[in-house]
Design a protein around this motif. Sequence first.
Motif, mmCIF file in Angstrom:
data_model
loop_
_atom_site.group_PDB
_atom_site.id
_atom_site.type_symbol
_atom_site.label_atom_id
_atom_site.label_comp_id
_atom_site.label_asym_id
_atom_site.label_seq_id
_atom_site.Cartn_x
_atom_site.Cartn_y
_atom_site.Cartn_z
ATOM 1 N N PRO A 124 0.883 -1.119 -0.020
ATOM 2 C CA PRO A 124 0.163 0.029 -0.023
ATOM 3 C C PRO A 124 0.652 1.244 0.062
ATOM 4 O O PRO A 124 1.683 1.143 0.649
ATOM 5 C CB PRO A 124 -0.659 -0.086 1.472
ATOM 6 C CG PRO A 124 -0.771 -1.326 1.611
ATOM 7 C CD PRO A 124 0.458 -2.245 1.211
ATOM 8 N N GLY A 125 0.543 2.278 -0.706
ATOM 9 C CA GLY A 125 1.322 3.759 -0.962
ATOM 10 C C GLY A 125 2.322 3.672 -1.535
ATOM 11 O O GLY A 125 2.964 4.574 -1.860
ATOM 12 N N VAL A 126 2.756 2.467 -2.315
ATOM 13 C CA VAL A 126 3.891 2.729 -3.260
ATOM 14 C C VAL A 126 3.694 3.465 -4.573
ATOM 15 O O VAL A 126 2.413 3.645 -4.766
ATOM 16 C CB VAL A 126 4.482 1.184 -3.674
ATOM 17 C CG1 VAL A 126 4.969 0.309 -2.322
ATOM 18 C CG2 VAL A 126 3.414 0.491 -4.738
ATOM 19 N N THR A 127 4.796 3.823 -5.210
ATOM 20 C CA THR A 127 4.519 4.508 -6.433
ATOM 21 C C THR A 127 5.282 3.634 -7.700
ATOM 22 O O THR A 127 5.973 2.810 -7.234
ATOM 23 C CB THR A 127 5.502 5.977 -6.275
ATOM 24 O OG1 THR A 127 7.086 5.577 -6.083
ATOM 25 C CG2 THR A 127 5.128 6.822 -5.440
ATOM 26 N N VAL A 128 4.418 3.690 -8.648
ATOM 27 C CA VAL A 128 4.601 2.713 -9.687
ATOM 28 C C VAL A 128 5.124 3.368 -11.166
ATOM 29 O O VAL A 128 4.646 4.296 -11.578
ATOM 30 C CB VAL A 128 3.573 1.556 -9.801
ATOM 31 C CG1 VAL A 128 3.576 0.744 -10.931
ATOM 32 C CG2 VAL A 128 3.126 1.016 -8.628
ATOM 33 N N ASN A 155 0.140 5.917 -6.687
ATOM 34 C CA ASN A 155 -0.090 6.653 -7.875
ATOM 35 C C ASN A 155 0.859 5.746 -8.894
ATOM 36 O O ASN A 155 1.660 4.872 -8.591
ATOM 37 C CB ASN A 155 0.270 7.912 -8.100
ATOM 38 C CG ASN A 155 1.487 8.376 -7.670
ATOM 39 O OD1 ASN A 155 2.854 7.822 -8.038
ATOM 40 N ND2 ASN A 155 1.565 9.369 -6.683
ATOM 41 N N ALA A 156 0.445 5.856 -10.133
ATOM 42 C CA ALA A 156 1.545 5.191 -11.046
ATOM 43 C C ALA A 156 1.569 6.029 -12.411
ATOM 44 O O ALA A 156 0.683 6.992 -12.793
ATOM 45 C CB ALA A 156 0.801 3.982 -11.627
ATOM 46 N N LEU A 184 -1.571 -2.862 -16.552
ATOM 47 C CA LEU A 184 -0.924 -2.804 -15.273
ATOM 48 C C LEU A 184 -0.845 -1.528 -14.188
ATOM 49 O O LEU A 184 -0.867 -1.878 -13.080
ATOM 50 C CB LEU A 184 0.573 -3.280 -15.690
ATOM 51 C CG LEU A 184 0.906 -4.580 -16.492
ATOM 52 C CD1 LEU A 184 2.154 -4.688 -17.045
ATOM 53 C CD2 LEU A 184 0.324 -5.837 -15.611
ATOM 54 N N ALA A 185 -0.762 -0.458 -14.870
ATOM 55 C CA ALA A 185 -0.652 0.717 -14.067
ATOM 56 C C ALA A 185 -2.065 0.950 -13.486
ATOM 57 O O ALA A 185 -2.185 1.151 -12.126
ATOM 58 C CB ALA A 185 -0.706 2.026 -14.955
ATOM 59 N N ILE A 186 -3.216 0.624 -14.008
ATOM 60 C CA ILE A 186 -4.545 0.680 -13.361
ATOM 61 C C ILE A 186 -4.653 -0.497 -12.599
ATOM 62 O O ILE A 186 -5.363 -0.161 -11.412
ATOM 63 C CB ILE A 186 -5.450 0.347 -14.772
ATOM 64 C CG1 ILE A 186 -5.605 1.413 -15.605
ATOM 65 C CG2 ILE A 186 -7.034 -0.044 -13.936
ATOM 66 C CD1 ILE A 186 -6.140 1.230 -16.884
#
Length: 281
Positions: free
Chosen positions: A145-149, A170-171, A159-161
């Motif tokens: 939870p909370g990572v940036t991609v 966010n991504a 994959l971003a969705i």
Amino acid sequence: MKTYTEFIVKTDPFLPDLVSGVLWKLEITGISEENNFLKVYVPEQNKINKKQIEDILESIAEEKLINSYSVEENELENKNWNEEWEKSLNVIEINDRIVIKPTFRKYIPKENQIVLTIDPKMSFGTGEHQTTKLVLQTLEKYIQPGVTVLDVGTGTGILAIASVKLGAKNALAIDNDEWCYENAIENCELNSVSDKVEFRLAEIDKVVDKKFDLILANIQKNVLLDIAPEIKKCNNTSGLVILSGLLTTDEQEIISCYEKLSFRKIETIQMDEWIAIVFKN
């Protein structure tokens, strides 16, 4: 009158998943599977020729994945091949938690399921292919939870969705193909995650403004080797990288390349002849 080119692709042995997976790397419009061959459709403006298809088939023949191949070329009157292809798209259950569906199929989700609504149009990333399934399964396992991609070569944006639906803060999703860029934005809107996913028409070397906790790249071996230094630059210390678009025969070359950049392999996951590799920075 606009025309399409139809390529009849035969291989021995006939491995439709393998062959269609590598051919999707070209700017094709659709692939249909027949009893013992594939029909590959290319619009005239994309200028894909027979030799390019033969070169791809030769590369997998050299890896001894197929013994022989043939390609027949036909010119066809213009038709919405994408619409024809969509008729075969169905709901795909990746696992107990993740489901992919096009807008034109109904699905009642079970409790706690995440439904990704994806209309692929001309972009790779429908969920049908093993590499997309592998990354989604691996993503669910490793995302926090909370990572940036960062999603490199986003295709449909799937994959971003999925990342933000699985808990990412966010991504950023990038692709160098305008069709993919537009399709990914549409799919993002379908899934109501436009506030958390940014799309850019760009190569990874243009991403210089931020670093990411998790990087996803479902492309193919040669590209993953070429962009390894850029992936390193974009990855936070102790960050994760999930790579796919790879055959089992690609594993050692990819591992060697990324280990030289101080990545450590955590896990390789396999489905048929395809793999996804997880690295830690």
